[in-house]
Design a protein around this motif. Structure first.
Motif, PDB file in Angstrom:
ATOM      1  N   SER A 108       0.806  -1.218   0.000  1.00  0.00           N
ATOM      2  CA  SER A 108       0.000   0.000   0.000  1.00  0.00           C
ATOM      3  C   SER A 108       0.838   1.266   0.000  1.00  0.00           C
ATOM      4  N   TRP A 109       0.458   2.219  -0.842  1.00  0.00           N
ATOM      5  CA  TRP A 109       0.942   3.570  -0.655  1.00  0.00           C
ATOM      6  C   TRP A 109       0.398   4.047   0.697  1.00  0.00           C
ATOM      7  N   MET A 110       1.166   4.926   1.324  1.00  0.00           N
ATOM      8  CA  MET A 110       0.722   5.496   2.596  1.00  0.00           C
ATOM      9  C   MET A 110       0.883   7.009   2.546  1.00  0.00           C
ATOM     10  N   TYR A 111       0.070   7.689   3.342  1.00  0.00           N
ATOM     11  CA  TYR A 111       0.016   9.147   3.307  1.00  0.00           C
ATOM     12  C   TYR A 111      -0.031   9.708   4.716  1.00  0.00           C
ATOM     13  N   TRP A 112       0.525  10.903   4.848  1.00  0.00           N
ATOM     14  CA  TRP A 112       0.291  11.734   6.029  1.00  0.00           C
ATOM     15  C   TRP A 112      -0.597  12.903   5.579  1.00  0.00           C
ATOM     16  N   HIS A 113      -1.620  13.141   6.361  1.00  0.00           N
ATOM     17  CA  HIS A 113      -2.505  14.278   6.155  1.00  0.00           C
ATOM     18  C   HIS A 113      -2.506  15.114   7.430  1.00  0.00           C
ATOM     19  N   ARG A 114      -2.965  16.344   7.327  1.00  0.00           N
ATOM     20  CA  ARG A 114      -3.129  17.168   8.519  1.00  0.00           C
ATOM     21  C   ARG A 114      -4.370  18.035   8.370  1.00  0.00           C
ATOM     22  N   GLN A 115      -4.913  18.420   9.508  1.00  0.00           N
ATOM     23  CA  GLN A 115      -6.081  19.286   9.511  1.00  0.00           C
ATOM     24  C   GLN A 115      -5.935  20.327  10.606  1.00  0.00           C
ATOM     25  N   ALA A 116      -5.830  21.570  10.176  1.00  0.00           N
ATOM     26  CA  ALA A 116      -5.765  22.686  11.107  1.00  0.00           C
ATOM     27  C   ALA A 116      -7.192  23.095  11.492  1.00  0.00           C
ATOM     28  N   PRO A 117      -7.349  23.781  12.622  1.00  0.00           N
ATOM     29  CA  PRO A 117      -8.691  24.206  13.034  1.00  0.00           C
ATOM     30  C   PRO A 117      -9.380  25.024  11.947  1.00  0.00           C
ATOM     31  N   GLY A 118     -10.589  24.625  11.582  1.00  0.00           N
ATOM     32  CA  GLY A 118     -11.364  25.368  10.600  1.00  0.00           C
ATOM     33  C   GLY A 118     -10.947  25.164   9.162  1.00  0.00           C
ATOM     34  N   ALA A 119      -9.969  24.287   8.938  1.00  0.00           N
ATOM     35  CA  ALA A 119      -9.454  24.077   7.584  1.00  0.00           C
ATOM     36  C   ALA A 119      -9.801  22.685   7.073  1.00  0.00           C
ATOM     37  N   ASP A 120      -9.649  22.504   5.769  1.00  0.00           N
ATOM     38  CA  ASP A 120      -9.858  21.191   5.171  1.00  0.00           C
ATOM     39  C   ASP A 120      -8.665  20.278   5.457  1.00  0.00           C
ATOM     40  N   LEU A 121      -8.864  19.001   5.264  1.00  0.00           N
ATOM     41  CA  LEU A 121      -7.781  18.036   5.374  1.00  0.00           C
ATOM     42  C   LEU A 121      -6.775  18.297   4.261  1.00  0.00           C
ATOM     43  N   GLU A 122      -5.506  18.336   4.605  1.00  0.00           N
ATOM     44  CA  GLU A 122      -4.441  18.607   3.643  1.00  0.00           C
ATOM     45  C   GLU A 122      -3.488  17.418   3.611  1.00  0.00           C
ATOM     46  N   ARG A 123      -3.193  16.922   2.427  1.00  0.00           N
ATOM     47  CA  ARG A 123      -2.230  15.832   2.291  1.00  0.00           C
ATOM     48  C   ARG A 123      -0.834  16.440   2.288  1.00  0.00           C
ATOM     49  N   VAL A 124       0.033  16.011   3.168  1.00  0.00           N
ATOM     50  CA  VAL A 124       1.358  16.625   3.269  1.00  0.00           C
ATOM     51  C   VAL A 124       2.473  15.739   2.737  1.00  0.00           C
ATOM     52  N   ALA A 125       2.266  14.411   2.716  1.00  0.00           N
ATOM     53  CA  ALA A 125       3.342  13.539   2.248  1.00  0.00           C
ATOM     54  C   ALA A 125       2.779  12.201   1.796  1.00  0.00           C
ATOM     55  N   SER A 126       3.464  11.614   0.818  1.00  0.00           N
ATOM     56  CA  SER A 126       3.073  10.322   0.254  1.00  0.00           C
ATOM     57  C   SER A 126       4.310   9.454   0.124  1.00  0.00           C
ATOM     58  N   ILE A 127       4.130   8.141   0.265  1.00  0.00           N
ATOM     59  CA  ILE A 127       5.247   7.233   0.088  1.00  0.00           C
ATOM     60  C   ILE A 127       4.746   5.958  -0.576  1.00  0.00           C
ATOM     61  N   ALA A 128       5.496   5.510  -1.574  1.00  0.00           N
ATOM     62  CA  ALA A 128       5.138   4.299  -2.298  1.00  0.00           C
ATOM     63  C   ALA A 128       5.306   3.064  -1.414  1.00  0.00           C
ATOM     64  N   SER A 129       4.709   1.966  -1.856  1.00  0.00           N
ATOM     65  CA  SER A 129       4.746   0.736  -1.057  1.00  0.00           C
ATOM     66  C   SER A 129       6.176   0.278  -0.789  1.00  0.00           C
TER      67      SER A 129
END
Length: 115
Positions: free
Chosen positions: A32-53
């Protein structure tokens, strides 16, 4: 059932560093590819990093490029996010996910950057 547990967040001053960890189970992690996301108060979910399997292919959002680095350990079903030179705008709840859109994610870990 997909199970994800993020850890390593905390309070840090601007310029500081943190290393986030994510323990994954319930799916074929090594495929599986894996991802880090983040969500600041009042903001949408933001994808910050991706890594291949395999761990070879990686990408980072422009907002964190050169400061954050994603990695993984397929033997341990873990992914990591090394965060350096943190800024107040990095304050958010950080999530790991096997989904590009972050649909399935854990409870998150809070990162607060403040003087």
């Amino acid at each position: 059932e997909v199970h994800l547990v993020e850890s390593g967040g905390g309070f840090v001053q601007p310029g500081g560093s943190l290393r986030l960890s994510c323990a994954a189970s319930g799916f074929t992690f090594r495929d599986s590819w894996m991802y880090w996301h983040r969500q600041a108060p009042g903001a949408d979910l933001e994808r910050v990093a991706s890594i291949a399997s395999s761990g070879v292919g990686k990408s980072h959002a422009n907002s964190v490029a050169g400061r954050f680095s994603i990695s993984r350990d397929n033997a341990q079903n873990m992914i990591y996010l090394q965060m350096n030179n943190l800024r107040p705008e990095d304050t958010a709840v950080y999530y790991c996910s096997p989904d590009l859109n972050g649909r399935r994610r854990g409870q998150g870990t809070q990162v607060t950057v403040s003087a």
